[in-house]
Scaffold this motif. Structure first.
Motif: not given
Length: 146
Positions: A61-68
């Protein structure tokens, strides 16, 4: 046991790599990561393994983008979590992440090996968060440290 300065992280299992990080002092990690070639291999390996470390149950259910953003002159990576899967790419202009996480190299390795807490790192200011702070608190649960 391996010495951090003498290994190729691509040649050790994730469990061995985790143990290696756990048994290496911050000073030795910092010294190893000061070598641009070692740093590149280590970070490339960690990010390449992220899709395999994703907890499908936690990611459902997660729809996300992580910028590291890792390091003082940060290397930037985008980790996109969607449909229970994960893709990793070098960051590109124009992508608006759900959350940006900025932290030092050693802390990054400690977090991903389960040696540090994301929440404690945020509260202490060692991990800077921009964007969805509530989602940022979930990020560490999305990836297995085993």
């Amino acid at each position: 046991m391996y010495d951090i300065t003498e290994i190729d992280p691509e040649q050790v299992s994730p469990g061995e790599f985790k143990n290696l990080i756990a048994n290496t002092s911050d000073e030795k990690l910092r010294a190893a990561l000061a070598d641009p070639n070692v740093r590149k291999i280590m970070l490339d390996t960690v990010f390449a393994r992220m899709p395999d470390r994703l907890s499908v149950d936690e990611a459902r259910g997660v729809d996300a983008t992580v910028l590291w953003r890792v390091g003082q002159t940060p290397d930037e990576w985008l980790v996109t979590i969607r449909d229970g899967g994960c893709t990793v790419t070098k960051a590109t202009a124009g992508v608006k992440p759900t959350v940006s996480l900025t932290l030092g190299d050693v802390l990054f390795l400690r977090l991903l090996s389960g040696q540090a807490s994301g929440t404690k790192s945020m509260l202490s200011g060692k991990l800077r968060v921009k964007g969805d702070v509530l989602f940022a608190r979930r990020v560490e649960k999305l990836f297995s440290t085993d």
